[in-house]
Enzyme design. Structure first.
Site, short mmCIF file in Angstrom:
data_model
loop_
_atom_site.label_atom_id
_atom_site.label_comp_id
_atom_site.label_asym_id
_atom_site.label_seq_id
_atom_site.Cartn_x
_atom_site.Cartn_y
_atom_site.Cartn_z
N SER A 13 -5.21 -6.47 -1.89
CA SER A 13 -5.65 -5.06 -1.81
C SER A 13 -4.73 -4.14 -2.62
O SER A 13 -5.20 -3.17 -3.22
CB SER A 13 -5.76 -4.58 -0.36
OG SER A 13 -4.48 -4.36 0.19
N HIS A 114 7.04 -3.44 -0.02
CA HIS A 114 7.45 -4.04 1.25
C HIS A 114 6.95 -3.17 2.41
O HIS A 114 7.16 -1.95 2.38
CB HIS A 114 8.97 -4.19 1.29
CG HIS A 114 9.43 -4.86 2.54
ND1 HIS A 114 9.30 -6.22 2.72
CD2 HIS A 114 9.95 -4.36 3.69
CE1 HIS A 114 9.75 -6.53 3.93
NE2 HIS A 114 10.14 -5.43 4.54
N GLN A 178 -0.62 3.72 3.17
CA GLN A 178 0.50 4.34 2.46
C GLN A 178 0.94 3.48 1.27
O GLN A 178 1.31 4.01 0.23
CB GLN A 178 1.68 4.58 3.41
CG GLN A 178 1.39 5.57 4.52
CD GLN A 178 0.87 6.89 3.97
OE1 GLN A 178 1.45 7.48 3.08
NE2 GLN A 178 -0.25 7.37 4.52
#
Ligand code: GRF
Length: 205
Positions: A13, A114, A178
């Protein structure tokens, strides 16, 4: 123009979002190849639909941090002209540790996303680590890749509030939103030459 390779192992994604964002926002980057170490990575089909070339370089039990595998990656990347002069390598859910040789070769040109606010919760299952620890805020980080695990200079971070009733799934979903905002932003900043590494820090202009 900058030649971009995106390395994935699964869903893809972030890769999809970066490629779409490059097209939509006319970011001066050419997404030349998506490489997966798993032949069944869902992201491979998505990349093809987006018109990006794909390569599968199976890791077949070869341990991470291994030049035997990473040299094959370099050969593929060079084939697509992703070079130490004009290349950018984005790790996007690529579940392997890069070898010191690979990191040296593409020094300052490898980015990773991350799903936590580093240096908290490096490594695997960061969202679960955050929940288990009981933090009230977590988030995600885009950083340069160095020889450590999730230790390279930080470029962008975004904060996500943890809800009392969050599960690993619900929290991961909000963090991912985010991730999709900050990773393309970091690619754009890199492409425009706005990020300088200064010791452990990045300085942006
Ligand atoms: C993301 O949560 C990313 O932060 C982590 O692996 C996951 C990859 O997801 N490194 P996707 O393949 O980009 O959907």
């Amino acid at each position: 123009m900058l030649n971009l390779a995106i390395l994935i192992s699964g869903r893809g994604s972030n890769m999809e979002n970066i490629v779409k964002s490059i097209k939509k926002n006319k970011i001066p980057v050419n997404p030349v190849v998506v490489i997966s170490n798993k032949s069944d990575a869902k992201g491979l089909e998505i990349a093809k639909k987006l018109g990006v070339k794909t390569e599968i370089i199976e890791s077949n039990g070869l341990k991470g941090g291994n030049w035997e595998y990473d040299s094959k990656l370099v050969a593929a990347l060079e084939k697509y002209k992703v070079t130490p002069q004009n290349g950018l390598v984005c790790l996007a859910g690529f579940m392997r540790i890069m070898s010191p040789e690979f990191i040296k070769y593409y020094k300052g040109r490898i980015l990773n996303i991350h799903p936590a606010i580093l240096p908290s919760f490096p490594g695997l299952h960061s969202q679960k680590q955050a929940l288990d620890y009981g933090v009230k805020y977590t988030g995600c980080t885009v950083h340069f890749v160095d020889e450590g695990i999730d230790t390279g200079p930080i470029i962008l971070q975004s904060i996500v509030k943890v809800k009392d009733n969050d599960t690993e799934e619900s929290l991961s979903k909000r963090i991912l939103k985010q991730e999709h905002k900050i990773y393309p932003k970091a690619v754009k900043m890199f492409a425009k030459g706005k990020i300088k590494i200064s010791g452990r820090k990045t300085v942006t202009s």
